[in-house]
Write an enzyme that holds these catalytic residues in place. Structure first.
Site, PDB file in Angstrom:
ATOM      1  N   LYS A  43      41.325  42.752  21.409  1.00  0.00           N
ATOM      2  CA  LYS A  43      39.966  42.812  20.830  1.00  0.00           C
ATOM      3  C   LYS A  43      39.080  43.814  21.591  1.00  0.00           C
ATOM      4  CE  LYS A  43      39.074  38.411  21.542  1.00  0.00           C
ATOM      5  NZ  LYS A  43      40.324  37.965  22.180  1.00  0.00           N
ATOM      6  N   ARG A  90      33.825  32.229  18.264  1.00  0.00           N
ATOM      7  CA  ARG A  90      35.070  31.622  18.738  1.00  0.00           C
ATOM      8  C   ARG A  90      35.158  30.148  18.356  1.00  0.00           C
ATOM      9  NH1 ARG A  90      35.759  35.380  23.708  1.00  0.00           N
ATOM     10  NH2 ARG A  90      37.949  35.155  24.196  1.00  0.00           N
ATOM     11  N   ARG A 115      47.232  43.042  33.049  1.00  0.00           N
ATOM     12  CA  ARG A 115      46.042  43.786  32.633  1.00  0.00           C
ATOM     13  C   ARG A 115      45.211  44.229  33.827  1.00  0.00           C
ATOM     14  NH1 ARG A 115      42.314  41.364  27.940  1.00  0.00           N
ATOM     15  NH2 ARG A 115      41.964  39.567  29.294  1.00  0.00           N
ATOM     16  N   ARG A 166      41.250  40.840  36.161  1.00  0.00           N
ATOM     17  CA  ARG A 166      40.221  39.844  35.861  1.00  0.00           C
ATOM     18  C   ARG A 166      40.626  38.526  36.520  1.00  0.00           C
ATOM     19  NH1 ARG A 166      38.737  39.805  29.506  1.00  0.00           N
ATOM     20  NH2 ARG A 166      38.724  37.578  29.943  1.00  0.00           N
ATOM     21  N   ARG A 215      42.959  28.929  28.353  1.00  0.00           N
ATOM     22  CA  ARG A 215      42.371  29.845  27.364  1.00  0.00           C
ATOM     23  C   ARG A 215      43.118  29.741  26.034  1.00  0.00           C
ATOM     24  NH1 ARG A 215      42.518  35.334  30.524  1.00  0.00           N
ATOM     25  NH2 ARG A 215      41.364  36.206  28.787  1.00  0.00           N
TER      26      ARG A 215
HETATM   27  P1  AMP Z   1      36.719  37.352  26.894  1.00  0.00           P
HETATM   28  O1  AMP Z   1      36.289  38.490  27.756  1.00  0.00           O
HETATM   29  O2  AMP Z   1      36.367  37.546  25.472  1.00  0.00           O
HETATM   30  O3  AMP Z   1      38.171  37.006  27.093  1.00  0.00           O
HETATM   31  O4  AMP Z   1      35.886  36.067  27.390  1.00  0.00           O
HETATM   32  C1  AMP Z   1      35.945  35.607  28.723  1.00  0.00           C
HETATM   33  C2  AMP Z   1      35.376  34.198  28.807  1.00  0.00           C
HETATM   34  O5  AMP Z   1      33.989  34.199  28.410  1.00  0.00           O
HETATM   35  C3  AMP Z   1      36.035  33.173  27.892  1.00  0.00           C
HETATM   36  O6  AMP Z   1      37.228  32.617  28.449  1.00  0.00           O
HETATM   37  C4  AMP Z   1      34.916  32.129  27.773  1.00  0.00           C
HETATM   38  O7  AMP Z   1      34.810  31.347  28.946  1.00  0.00           O
HETATM   39  C5  AMP Z   1      33.671  33.019  27.683  1.00  0.00           C
HETATM   40  N1  AMP Z   1      33.376  33.402  26.277  1.00  0.00           N
HETATM   41  C6  AMP Z   1      33.456  34.651  25.739  1.00  0.00           C
HETATM   42  N2  AMP Z   1      33.113  34.637  24.440  1.00  0.00           N
HETATM   43  C7  AMP Z   1      32.832  33.359  24.135  1.00  0.00           C
HETATM   44  C8  AMP Z   1      32.424  32.687  22.944  1.00  0.00           C
HETATM   45  N3  AMP Z   1      32.235  33.351  21.786  1.00  0.00           N
HETATM   46  N4  AMP Z   1      32.211  31.345  23.007  1.00  0.00           N
HETATM   47  C9  AMP Z   1      32.372  30.654  24.155  1.00  0.00           C
HETATM   48  N5  AMP Z   1      32.766  31.215  25.319  1.00  0.00           N
HETATM   49  C10 AMP Z   1      32.994  32.556  25.316  1.00  0.00           C
END
Ligand code: AMP
Length: 212
Positions: A10, A84, A123, A156, A167
């Site tokens: 994404k 999400r 990553r 990360r 996750r």
């Molecule tokens: P990402 O970078 O998209 O993988 O997001 C990293 C972390 O941020 C996720 O594991 C969640 O803890 C939080 N997060 C990101 N987007 C959302 C969302 N739309 N709703 C809830 N938590 C989110």
């Protein structure tokens, strides 16, 4: 919007879309990582959840997106990792109606369990601009420096095997139902996300240029 499991690409595709089409992108995950780094109230409030791979409360995310759409939405948008959950998707409908902005495409990046594991556990991400690559990518293994901004490429903290399990379970229970939600609205397009970034982007570009 870009939907899909962790490691489905994404963030990479959002970055390519914004570079190629000039559409502004927002990623709650990237915003939260920055807030944690800066030690803001929002960062402190959400750090435990993000660190352990749990989704943060809907209200926090919806407020972030509402603010962002108010500031940038008129120029179009790409959402990377939002919505999400079903409550987030329902709130988004209200936000878009208030701003008289239609949702053109919900792009679902389909990936296998092997792809997810392989990408997440290898990553690297630029600490400054967010550019994402893999440890094995040519030229990065010895000198982990971002080719775009010279920032440091790092792992990360949530890209580890045990956090990944949480996750994935959050994804399966809370995000997967969005496939039906957007499928019913006929804005959903599924794309094979197991391929390299350019092949995936070629499909996405075609859909953006000709959404119908
Ligand atoms: P990402 O970078 O998209 O993988 O997001 C990293 C972390 O941020 C996720 O594991 C969640 O803890 C939080 N997060 C990101 N987007 C959302 C969302 N739309 N709703 C809830 N938590 C989110």
């Amino acid at each position: 919007m870009l939907l899909g499991a962790p490691g489905s690409g994404k963030g990479t595709q959002a970055e390519m879309i914004t570079r190629h089409f000039g559409i502004p992108v927002t990623s709650p995950g990237a915003i939260l990582r920055r807030e944690v780094e800066l030690g803001t109230l929002l960062g402190i409030e959400t750090a435990e959840k993000t660190k352990h791979g749990e989704l943060v409360p809907d209200k926090i995310i919806i407020d972030l997106i509402e603010d962002w759409v108010r500031l940038h939405g008129a120029a179009g948008f790409v959402f990377d990792g939002f919505p999400r959950t079903i409550p987030q998707a329902e709130a988004l409908q209200g936000i878009l109606q208030r701003h008289r902005t239609p949702l053109d495409l919900a792009l679902w990046l389909d990936v296998s369990a092997d792809t997810i594991k392989d990408r997440i556990l290898h990553r690297l991400q630029c600490q400054s601009c967010g550019f994402t690559t893999s440890e094995g990518a040519a030229g990065f293994s010895e000198r982990a420096i971002c080719p775009y901004c010279d920032g440091h490429l790092i792992r990360r903290t949530d890209d580890d095997a045990s956090v990944l399990e949480t996750r994935l379970s959050e994804f399966n229970s809370k995000t997967q139902p969005l496939a039906d939600f957007y499928g019913k609205m006929s804005t959903l397009r599924k794309i094979d996300g197991n391929r390299d970034r350019d092949a995936v982007f070629a499909d996405i570009s075609r859909l953006i240029e000709q959404p119908a």
